[in-house]
Design a protein around this motif. Sequence first.
Motif, PDB file in Angstrom:
ATOM      1  N   GLU A  95      34.603  76.571  54.265  1.00  0.00           N
ATOM      2  CA  GLU A  95      35.084  76.308  55.667  1.00  0.00           C
ATOM      3  C   GLU A  95      34.321  75.403  56.456  1.00  0.00           C
ATOM      4  OE1 GLU A  95      35.409  80.165  57.212  1.00  0.00           O
ATOM      5  OE2 GLU A  95      37.579  80.530  56.426  1.00  0.00           O
ATOM      6  N   ALA A  96      32.915  75.393  55.921  1.00  0.00           N
ATOM      7  CA  ALA A  96      31.922  74.327  56.833  1.00  0.00           C
ATOM      8  C   ALA A  96      32.372  72.839  56.430  1.00  0.00           C
ATOM      9  CB  ALA A  96      30.803  74.596  56.442  1.00  0.00           C
ATOM     10  N   LEU A  97      32.949  72.773  55.321  1.00  0.00           N
ATOM     11  CA  LEU A  97      33.262  71.523  54.879  1.00  0.00           C
ATOM     12  C   LEU A  97      34.688  70.932  55.173  1.00  0.00           C
ATOM     13  CD1 LEU A  97      32.169  71.792  50.928  1.00  0.00           C
ATOM     14  CD2 LEU A  97      31.232  70.569  53.033  1.00  0.00           C
ATOM     15  N   GLY A  98      35.136  71.546  56.223  1.00  0.00           N
ATOM     16  CA  GLY A  98      36.410  71.270  56.828  1.00  0.00           C
ATOM     17  C   GLY A  98      37.915  71.620  56.265  1.00  0.00           C
ATOM     18  N   ILE A  99      37.592  72.589  55.141  1.00  0.00           N
ATOM     19  CA  ILE A  99      38.754  72.948  54.524  1.00  0.00           C
ATOM     20  C   ILE A  99      39.300  74.229  55.057  1.00  0.00           C
ATOM     21  CG2 ILE A  99      39.590  73.554  52.085  1.00  0.00           C
ATOM     22  CD1 ILE A  99      37.396  71.735  50.930  1.00  0.00           C
ATOM     23  N   ASN A 100      40.549  74.357  55.195  1.00  0.00           N
ATOM     24  CA  ASN A 100      41.247  75.559  55.588  1.00  0.00           C
ATOM     25  C   ASN A 100      41.374  76.563  54.448  1.00  0.00           C
ATOM     26  OD1 ASN A 100      43.111  77.678  56.599  1.00  0.00           O
ATOM     27  ND2 ASN A 100      44.001  75.958  57.916  1.00  0.00           N
TER      28      ASN A 100
ATOM     29  N   GLY B  79      41.987  73.330  42.449  1.00  0.00           N
ATOM     30  CA  GLY B  79      41.480  74.611  41.665  1.00  0.00           C
ATOM     31  C   GLY B  79      39.944  74.463  41.958  1.00  0.00           C
ATOM     32  N   MET B  80      39.255  73.579  42.309  1.00  0.00           N
ATOM     33  CA  MET B  80      37.866  73.564  42.440  1.00  0.00           C
ATOM     34  C   MET B  80      37.890  74.046  44.048  1.00  0.00           C
ATOM     35  SD  MET B  80      35.430  70.290  43.123  1.00  0.00           S
ATOM     36  CE  MET B  80      36.083  69.812  44.499  1.00  0.00           C
ATOM     37  N   VAL B  81      38.573  74.009  45.061  1.00  0.00           N
ATOM     38  CA  VAL B  81      38.545  74.605  46.145  1.00  0.00           C
ATOM     39  C   VAL B  81      38.718  75.877  46.050  1.00  0.00           C
ATOM     40  CG1 VAL B  81      39.699  74.844  48.438  1.00  0.00           C
ATOM     41  CG2 VAL B  81      39.233  72.417  47.346  1.00  0.00           C
ATOM     42  N   ILE B  82      39.829  76.376  45.410  1.00  0.00           N
ATOM     43  CA  ILE B  82      39.850  77.914  45.060  1.00  0.00           C
ATOM     44  C   ILE B  82      38.819  78.506  44.591  1.00  0.00           C
ATOM     45  CG2 ILE B  82      41.342  79.549  43.793  1.00  0.00           C
ATOM     46  CD1 ILE B  82      43.432  77.668  43.628  1.00  0.00           C
ATOM     47  N   ARG B  83      38.170  78.022  43.412  1.00  0.00           N
ATOM     48  CA  ARG B  83      37.063  78.820  43.025  1.00  0.00           C
ATOM     49  C   ARG B  83      35.879  78.811  44.030  1.00  0.00           C
ATOM     50  NH1 ARG B  83      35.103  75.586  39.103  1.00  0.00           N
ATOM     51  NH2 ARG B  83      36.799  74.081  39.207  1.00  0.00           N
ATOM     52  N   ALA B  84      35.543  77.736  44.593  1.00  0.00           N
ATOM     53  CA  ALA B  84      34.490  77.642  45.488  1.00  0.00           C
ATOM     54  C   ALA B  84      34.844  78.508  46.795  1.00  0.00           C
ATOM     55  CB  ALA B  84      34.446  76.213  46.354  1.00  0.00           C
ATOM     56  N   GLY B  85      36.316  78.484  47.114  1.00  0.00           N
ATOM     57  CA  GLY B  85      36.508  79.517  48.223  1.00  0.00           C
ATOM     58  C   GLY B  85      36.079  80.840  47.828  1.00  0.00           C
ATOM     59  N   VAL B  86      36.451  81.370  46.675  1.00  0.00           N
ATOM     60  CA  VAL B  86      36.192  82.666  46.180  1.00  0.00           C
ATOM     61  C   VAL B  86      34.740  83.101  46.288  1.00  0.00           C
ATOM     62  CG1 VAL B  86      36.341  84.314  44.242  1.00  0.00           C
ATOM     63  CG2 VAL B  86      38.345  82.789  44.919  1.00  0.00           C
TER      64      VAL B  86
END
Length: 205
Positions: A82-87, A68-75
């Motif tokens: 993406e710079a943190l290496g997350i697809n 959920g944190m990744v989803i909110r950050a990605g939005v």
Amino acid sequence: FTMPKPALFSGSGAGCPATTFSAWWENNCSIILLLEGRVRVYNEIFIPLVGILVLVAVWILLQRTRLGMVIRAGVQDREMVEALGINVRRVFTLVFALGVGLAALGGVLAAPSMGLSNMMGESLLLNALIALAIGGLTSYPGAALGSLLVGLLQQFMIKYGQIGIAIPFTEIIFKPTPPIVPASTVLLMVIILLILPNGLLGKKE
């Protein structure tokens, strides 16, 4: 095509309508008598309970998990994530799949009442957008609140379309016609957005 209701909610024989939940469980009645009214167990108890469980589960997913944190950050900032290496594309694909799954769940639950068709979602799409605008595009609780308000308003208009609304200080009985039901939700949205442009719980970005 109308799907039959689960056997747990379709009983109509001896002992029905049930007067207690234990009697309902024993006889699988489709109707239970509560608060001096006839309540359809599947439509008015089971489906709202499932909706609340899904609402809480999605909130926990978005607010209390790493995904959920990744989803909110990605939005908010896709490039940084993406710079943190997350697809991010893979994460958003997963979110899309989750949305499809929830839509399918809603279709399965609604099928016994609405019938199955490839167009069954269209009648709900406008209401969903109105509820989202009322609650606030940036607020998950706002979306839930908007949905509740839209549903209550529609049921109010349908109910009083049958018995009428007495206009204060007059003898006029106003009976809303069927076209007023969807129009009432649009009017509510317009009024709220004129007062609160970001919706009830939306925050200005």
